[in-house]
Design a protein around this motif. Structure first.
Motif, PDB file in Angstrom:
ATOM      1  N   GLY A  13       0.826  -1.201   0.000  1.00 49.78           N
ATOM      2  CA  GLY A  13       0.000   0.000   0.000  1.00 49.78           C
ATOM      3  C   GLY A  13       0.861   1.252   0.000  1.00 49.78           C
ATOM      4  O   GLY A  13       2.090   1.197  -0.138  1.00 49.78           O
ATOM      5  N   PHE A  14       0.235   2.400   0.222  1.00 48.68           N
ATOM      6  CA  PHE A  14       1.014   3.642   0.200  1.00 48.68           C
ATOM      7  C   PHE A  14       0.236   4.756   0.878  1.00 48.68           C
ATOM      8  O   PHE A  14      -0.979   4.657   1.098  1.00 48.68           O
ATOM      9  CB  PHE A  14       1.348   4.047  -1.243  1.00 48.68           C
ATOM     10  CG  PHE A  14       0.139   4.372  -2.087  1.00 48.68           C
ATOM     11  CD1 PHE A  14      -0.340   5.671  -2.181  1.00 48.68           C
ATOM     12  CD2 PHE A  14      -0.530   3.368  -2.776  1.00 48.68           C
ATOM     13  CE1 PHE A  14      -1.454   5.966  -2.944  1.00 48.68           C
ATOM     14  CE2 PHE A  14      -1.640   3.653  -3.555  1.00 48.68           C
ATOM     15  CZ  PHE A  14      -2.099   4.966  -3.637  1.00 48.68           C
ATOM     16  N   VAL A  15       0.951   5.826   1.178  1.00 47.78           N
ATOM     17  CA  VAL A  15       0.372   7.054   1.700  1.00 47.78           C
ATOM     18  C   VAL A  15       0.862   8.192   0.816  1.00 47.78           C
ATOM     19  O   VAL A  15       2.059   8.290   0.518  1.00 47.78           O
ATOM     20  CB  VAL A  15       0.801   7.304   3.155  1.00 47.78           C
ATOM     21  CG1 VAL A  15       0.288   8.661   3.639  1.00 47.78           C
ATOM     22  CG2 VAL A  15       0.286   6.193   4.061  1.00 47.78           C
ATOM     23  N   GLY A  16      -0.059   9.043   0.388  1.00 47.49           N
ATOM     24  CA  GLY A  16       0.336  10.164  -0.458  1.00 47.49           C
ATOM     25  C   GLY A  16      -0.324  10.100  -1.813  1.00 47.49           C
ATOM     26  O   GLY A  16      -1.396   9.515  -1.984  1.00 47.49           O
ATOM     27  N   GLN A  17       0.324  10.687  -2.808  1.00 55.46           N
ATOM     28  CA  GLN A  17      -0.238  10.753  -4.151  1.00 55.46           C
ATOM     29  C   GLN A  17      -0.455   9.358  -4.715  1.00 55.46           C
ATOM     30  O   GLN A  17       0.281   8.421  -4.413  1.00 55.46           O
ATOM     31  CB  GLN A  17       0.689  11.571  -5.055  1.00 55.46           C
ATOM     32  CG  GLN A  17       2.064  10.955  -5.232  1.00 55.46           C
ATOM     33  CD  GLN A  17       3.099  11.978  -5.642  1.00 55.46           C
ATOM     34  OE1 GLN A  17       3.333  12.958  -4.960  1.00 55.46           O
ATOM     35  NE2 GLN A  17       3.729  11.750  -6.795  1.00 55.46           N
ATOM     36  N   ARG A  18      -1.457   9.223  -5.581  1.00 59.11           N
ATOM     37  CA  ARG A  18      -1.844   7.904  -6.080  1.00 59.11           C
ATOM     38  C   ARG A  18      -0.866   7.362  -7.120  1.00 59.11           C
ATOM     39  O   ARG A  18      -0.561   6.177  -7.127  1.00 59.11           O
ATOM     40  CB  ARG A  18      -3.239   7.977  -6.689  1.00 59.11           C
ATOM     41  CG  ARG A  18      -3.722   6.662  -7.278  1.00 59.11           C
ATOM     42  CD  ARG A  18      -5.129   6.791  -7.827  1.00 59.11           C
ATOM     43  NE  ARG A  18      -6.082   7.185  -6.792  1.00 59.11           N
ATOM     44  CZ  ARG A  18      -7.387   7.397  -7.022  1.00 59.11           C
ATOM     45  NH1 ARG A  18      -7.861   7.264  -8.249  1.00 59.11           N
ATOM     46  NH2 ARG A  18      -8.182   7.752  -6.035  1.00 59.11           N
ATOM     47  N   TYR A  19      -0.363   8.206  -7.990  1.00 57.41           N
ATOM     48  CA  TYR A  19       0.455   7.733  -9.103  1.00 57.41           C
ATOM     49  C   TYR A  19       1.944   7.968  -8.844  1.00 57.41           C
ATOM     50  O   TYR A  19       2.334   8.926  -8.174  1.00 57.41           O
ATOM     51  CB  TYR A  19       0.028   8.431 -10.399  1.00 57.41           C
ATOM     52  CG  TYR A  19      -1.448   8.289 -10.672  1.00 57.41           C
ATOM     53  CD1 TYR A  19      -1.981   7.069 -11.047  1.00 57.41           C
ATOM     54  CD2 TYR A  19      -2.314   9.371 -10.531  1.00 57.41           C
ATOM     55  CE1 TYR A  19      -3.336   6.925 -11.292  1.00 57.41           C
ATOM     56  CE2 TYR A  19      -3.668   9.240 -10.765  1.00 57.41           C
ATOM     57  CZ  TYR A  19      -4.180   8.014 -11.150  1.00 57.41           C
ATOM     58  OH  TYR A  19      -5.522   7.868 -11.368  1.00 57.41           O
TER      59      TYR A  19
END
Length: 253
Positions: A17-23
């Motif tokens: 997963g990630f945190v921040g902008q999608r791309y």
């Protein structure tokens, strides 16, 4: 691409997963030819995620590159606020005939008190089911391990007749507990497409853990576009957002 996905699945690797902008990548063109894609990501197996349960991936802007920077943090920033565990109706309860009796008793259809409303009946069912679950089922995984250990001990005695009946009873109970455990994991992971006979509980646990990671709110952007990842700031952004929606005649969502 399918071969790559098959490789990830065979190795037991899942997206962190990630945190921040999608791309994470842009072709830096304008107009209709502009493309934004999430090309870069961190993956890990179940063992690694068990070692680093608070690991988080952050997407950081890189003005000198068409890719954004991926930063891996092994420890969660800040201290999480303790949350109360939500109540869920366990599908395994329906395998016990007493479940219906518990619900009917808690619902109390003969009670005509006007103060005893629908929400009170639902709350009563929740409390009675939780108490019944603790008394009847307890910790299913722990009980399963105890029975498996007992079965291992009995079979190691290599007795022909003396332990045959107890072994047979234990096997039946273990199979029932395995079914209950799988139903619990199945419900938690929402992998309802998996057949109950497939007993791949390690897959269910991994999927449930991944769901918990995705369900966490690690941070939000405030109205000015600034990223906020502390608990107090996140709560304020949410409260302000919904307060504005419910205080206007033309809410914008």
């Amino acid at each position: 691409m399918q071969a790559f996905r098959d490789c990830l699945e065979d190795c037991g690797l899942t997206d962190l997963g990630f945190v921040g902008q999608r791309y994470t990548w842009c072709n830096e063109r304008l107009g209709t030819q502009r493309t934004l894609v999430r090309l870069d990501r961190f993956v890990a197996n179940k063992g690694w995620k068990a070692l680093f349960p608070e690991a988080m991936v952050f997407h950081m802007s890189m003005p000198a590159s068409d890719h954004c920077l991926l930063e891996l943090s092994l420890k969660k920033r800040g201290h999480p606020k303790p949350t109360k565990k939500r109540f869920f109706f366990e599908s395994m309860w329906t395998r016990d005939d007493r479940c219906r009796e518990v619900i009917e008793t808690a619902w109390d259809p003969l009670r005509e008190c006007p103060m005893f409303q629908l929400q009170d009946r639902i709350r009563s069912c929740q409390i009675h089911l939780q108490e019944w679950n603790r008394a009847t089922f307890g910790n299913v995984t722990k009980a399963l391990k105890q029975k498996q250990s007992r079965l291992q001990h009995l079979e190691a005695l290599n007795l022909l007749h003396e332990t045959a009946e107890e072994i047979e009873n234990l096997r039946n109970k273990i199979n029932e507990d395995l079914t209950k455990e799988e139903m619990m994991c199945n419900q938690t992971s929402r992998a309802i497409w998996m057949k109950c006979e497939d007993r791949n509980t390690s897959f269910f646990h991994a999927t449930a853990t991944q769901r918990q990671r995705k369900n966490r709110i690690e941070g939000l952007c405030d109205p000015d576009g600034a990223w906020c990842d502390n608990q107090e700031g996140i709560e304020k952004i949410i409260l302000d957002y919904f307060s504005e929606i419910y205080s206007t005649g033309q809410p914008y969502i």
